[in-house]
Design a protein around this motif. Structure first.
Motif, PDB file in Angstrom:
ATOM      1  N   THR A  39       1.150  -1.272   0.004  1.00 10.01           N
ATOM      2  CA  THR A  39       0.000  -0.103  -0.109  1.00 10.01           C
ATOM      3  C   THR A  39       0.873   1.299   0.111  1.00 10.01           C
ATOM      4  O   THR A  39       2.227   1.028   0.169  1.00 10.01           O
ATOM      5  N   ALA A  40       0.174   2.438   0.066  1.00  7.71           N
ATOM      6  CA  ALA A  40       1.032   3.683  -0.315  1.00  7.71           C
ATOM      7  C   ALA A  40       1.532   3.893   1.049  1.00  7.71           C
ATOM      8  O   ALA A  40       1.008   3.888   2.051  1.00  7.71           O
ATOM      9  N   VAL A  41       2.820   4.469   1.276  1.00  7.08           N
ATOM     10  CA  VAL A  41       3.438   4.916   2.278  1.00  7.08           C
ATOM     11  C   VAL A  41       3.530   6.330   2.541  1.00  7.08           C
ATOM     12  O   VAL A  41       3.980   7.053   3.332  1.00  7.08           O
ATOM     13  N   ALA A  42       2.860   7.123   1.470  1.00  5.63           N
ATOM     14  CA  ALA A  42       2.769   8.461   1.764  1.00  5.63           C
ATOM     15  C   ALA A  42       1.572   9.069   1.037  1.00  5.63           C
ATOM     16  O   ALA A  42       1.098   8.592   0.007  1.00  5.63           O
ATOM     17  N   THR A  85       1.314  11.907   5.142  1.00  2.00           N
ATOM     18  CA  THR A  85       0.779  11.090   6.101  1.00  2.00           C
ATOM     19  C   THR A  85       1.178   9.545   5.508  1.00  2.00           C
ATOM     20  O   THR A  85       1.210   9.232   4.531  1.00  2.00           O
ATOM     21  N   GLY A  86       1.429   8.689   6.642  1.00  5.07           N
ATOM     22  CA  GLY A  86       1.572   7.439   6.025  1.00  5.07           C
ATOM     23  C   GLY A  86       2.389   6.539   7.412  1.00  5.07           C
ATOM     24  O   GLY A  86       2.591   7.103   8.446  1.00  5.07           O
ATOM     25  N   PRO A  87       2.497   5.285   7.088  1.00  5.23           N
ATOM     26  CA  PRO A  87       3.009   4.378   8.330  1.00  5.23           C
ATOM     27  C   PRO A  87       4.296   4.928   8.711  1.00  5.23           C
ATOM     28  O   PRO A  87       5.192   5.340   7.979  1.00  5.23           O
ATOM     29  N   ASP A 108       3.282   9.218  12.601  1.00 10.49           N
ATOM     30  CA  ASP A 108       2.452   8.936  11.147  1.00 10.49           C
ATOM     31  C   ASP A 108       2.241   9.782  10.089  1.00 10.49           C
ATOM     32  O   ASP A 108       1.591   9.892   9.349  1.00 10.49           O
ATOM     33  N   ALA A 109       3.574  10.343  10.098  1.00  7.86           N
ATOM     34  CA  ALA A 109       3.754  11.332   8.896  1.00  7.86           C
ATOM     35  C   ALA A 109       5.293  11.890   8.886  1.00  7.86           C
ATOM     36  O   ALA A 109       6.006  11.455   9.559  1.00  7.86           O
ATOM     37  N   ILE A 110       5.504  12.314   7.479  1.00  7.37           N
ATOM     38  CA  ILE A 110       6.859  12.821   7.227  1.00  7.37           C
ATOM     39  C   ILE A 110       6.658  14.200   6.637  1.00  7.37           C
ATOM     40  O   ILE A 110       5.708  14.462   6.046  1.00  7.37           O
ATOM     41  N   VAL A 111       7.615  15.040   7.036  1.00 10.16           N
ATOM     42  CA  VAL A 111       7.691  16.350   6.552  1.00 10.16           C
ATOM     43  C   VAL A 111       8.995  16.491   5.616  1.00 10.16           C
ATOM     44  O   VAL A 111      10.048  16.169   5.963  1.00 10.16           O
ATOM     45  N   VAL A 112       8.517  16.870   4.098  1.00 15.69           N
ATOM     46  CA  VAL A 112       9.604  16.997   3.273  1.00 15.69           C
ATOM     47  C   VAL A 112       9.914  18.541   2.976  1.00 15.69           C
ATOM     48  O   VAL A 112       9.240  19.377   2.983  1.00 15.69           O
TER      49      VAL A 112
END
Length: 383
Positions: A39-42, A85-87, A108-112
Motif C-alpha cells: 500500500t501507499a507509504v505517503a 501521512t503514512g505508516p 504517522d507522517a513525514i515532512v519533506v
C-alpha cells in the motif's frame, strides 16, 4: 481629453502596482519504500500547503512495490515544507528528479523540505543510467517488472525486447566511436547524439511503446531534431522506423526494412544514416563514407548479443547484462568487460565517470599543449 489621459495614466499606474499573479510548477516526488509494502507509504496532507494541489494527470502518480510516486502543483520559487501521512518508518528516501530531499519522520507522517523551484521537476520516477562521451549521451533504461505501468502494466512483459534494446544501444555506441560521429558533432557544433531505449514504467506519462531504440542528433535549442523510433519485435529483431521532426506535427514518416533514413545536422548536411536490413538487422553509416553493420550474434534476435562490423575492421562481439537487484550492468565487447554500478532507486551511476585531475605540476594548459613541449611523452619521474 486631458481627463481621459489622466485616467489612462492612473489606470496604468494602478495595474503596474499590482503584484504579479502567483504561478505554480509541477513536481513529482518519489517515496522509496523500506521493504515492499503493498500500500501507499505517503499521502499528501493539503493542510501543510493550501496553495498546493494534487496533479491528477494519468501516469504522473504511481504505486508499486518499490515506491509511492506523488505529483503536485506547488507555488513557484517558494521554500516549502510539505507534510505526508503514512505508516511509521515506511519511507527510506524521498527523491526529486534524481536527487534526494531531506525529510523528518514522525509517528504517522513525514515532512519533506522542498527547495524553491523555477520550473517543473517531473522525472523522479525514471530509472535510467546515463553515459556521457564526446558528442554523445547514452540513456540506459532499467526495466523492472515490479514497476511496470502504462502499456506494459499487464500481459507479457517485454523482457526479450528490452534485452535486445540493451544490446542495440551499446552496439550503436560502438558505431558512434568507430565512425567518429560524436567528436564530429561536437567539433562542428551540430548538437549531441542521444542513444536511448524505452521505459517500461511510464514515468510522467511517457508511455514509450511499443519497444524501440533511438539514435538521434539533438540540435542546439532542440528545434529541428529528427527523432527516429526503431521498433523491436518479439523475436528481438528490428521491424521499422517511425521518424519525425520534433515540434512539427505531420512530419512523421515510416521507413520499412530496406529504407534509408538520414539524420541531417543544423548545417543542412547529413551526418549519418540508419537502414534496417531485410533481415531486421541495423546498418549505420556516413552518407558518403564508411558504414557499419550490427547483426545478431546468434541465429535469433539481438537479445543474446550482437556482432558489429565496420569497414575492413574485424568483427566485434558485444553483449549486455543488467542485474537489477545488484544495481550493476556489464557490457562485454570482445575481451573487454565494462562494469557500471548504479543506484537501483534512480539508475544514477555510482561508478566513477571521469578520471581524477592530474597533480598541478603535471598539468599542461591547452595553449601550451598545442605547441612544442620538450617534456611531452616523458614520465613525471624523469623530469
Amino acid at each position: 481629453m486631458r481627463r481621459a489621459w489622466l485616467a489612462a495614466i492612473a489606470a496604468l499606474c494602478c495595474s503596474a502596482a499590482l503584484p504579479a499573479a502567483e504561478t505554480s510548477v509541477t513536481i513529482v516526488l518519489k517515496f522509496v519504500k523500506r521493504g515492499s509494502a503493498a500500500t501507499a507509504v505517503a499521502r499528501f496532507d493539503p493542510a501543510s500547503c493550501r496553495a498546493c494541489t494534487p496533479v491528477a494527470t494519468p501516469l504522473y502518480n504511481a504505486e508499486n512495490a518499490r515506491e509511492t510516486v506523488i505529483a503536485l502543483a506547488v507555488p513557484r520559487r517558494r521554500s516549502l515544507e510539505l507534510r505526508f501521512t503514512g505508516p511509521r518508518d515506511a519511507v527510506r528516501r524521498v527523491l526529486l528528479e534524481n536527487g534526494e530531499l531531506p525529510f523528518q519522520q514522525g509517528r504517522d507522517a513525514i515532512v519533506v523540505a522542498l527547495p524553491p523551484l523555477t520550473g517543473d521537476a517531473i522525472t523522479a520516477a525514471e530509472v535510467a543510467s546515463h553515459i556521457v562521451e564526446p558528442g554523445m549521451v547514452l540513456r540506459f533504461e532499467h526495466a523492472d517488472p515490479a514497476r511496470r505501468a502504462g502499456a506494459y502494466a499487464t500481459g507479457r512483459f517485454p523482457e526479450a525486447e528490452r534485452r535486445a534494446a540493451d544490446v542495440l544501444e551499446f552496439a550503436q555506441r560502438q558505431v558512434i566511436r568507430d565512425l567518429g560521429l560524436g567528436e564530429e558533432a561536437e567539433r562542428r557544433n551540430l548538437g549531441r547524439i542521444q542513444v536511448m531505449g524505452f521505459d517500461t514504467n511510464a514515468p510522467h506519462a511517457h508511455v514509450d511503446a511499443p519497444p524501440h531504440i533511438h539514435m538521434h542528433l539533438r540540435w542546439p535549442r532542440n528545434a529541428g531534431t529528427q527523432i527516429g523510433h526503431y521498433y523491436i519485435g518479439a523475436d528481438g529483431l528490428l521491424t521499422h522506423n517511425l521518424a519525425g521532426v520534433k515540434g512539427i506535427p505531420g512530419t512523421e514518416r515510416r521507413f520499412g526494412r530496406g529504407d534509408t533514413f538520414t539524420t541531417i545536422g543544423p548545417d543542412g548536411t547529413g551526418l549519418y544514416y540508419h537502414r534496417i536490413t531485410l533481415e531486421g538487422w541495423l546498418e549505420i553509416g556516413r552518407p558518403a563514407g564508411p558504414a557499419c553493420l550490427i547483426r545478431p550474434a546468434g541465429t535469433g534476435g539481438f537479445e543474446d548479443g550482437a556482432t558489429v562490423l565496420c569497414g575492413n575492421a574485424g568483427p566485434r562481439r558485444l553483449s549486455v547484462k543488467d542485474d537489477l537487484a545488484g544495481g550493476v550492468f556489464t557490457v562485454a565487447t570482445d575481451d573487454v568487460v565494462e562494469t557500471f554500478r548504479y543506484d537501483p532507486d534512480t539508475g544514477k551511476l555510482t561508478s566513477p565517470e571521469t578520471a581524477p585531475p592530474a597533480s598541478p605540476s603535471n598539468f599542461v594548459p591547452d595553449e601550451v599543449a598545442n605547441h612544442s613541449d620538450p617534456f611531452r611523452g616523458e614520465s613525471p619521474n624523469n623530469r
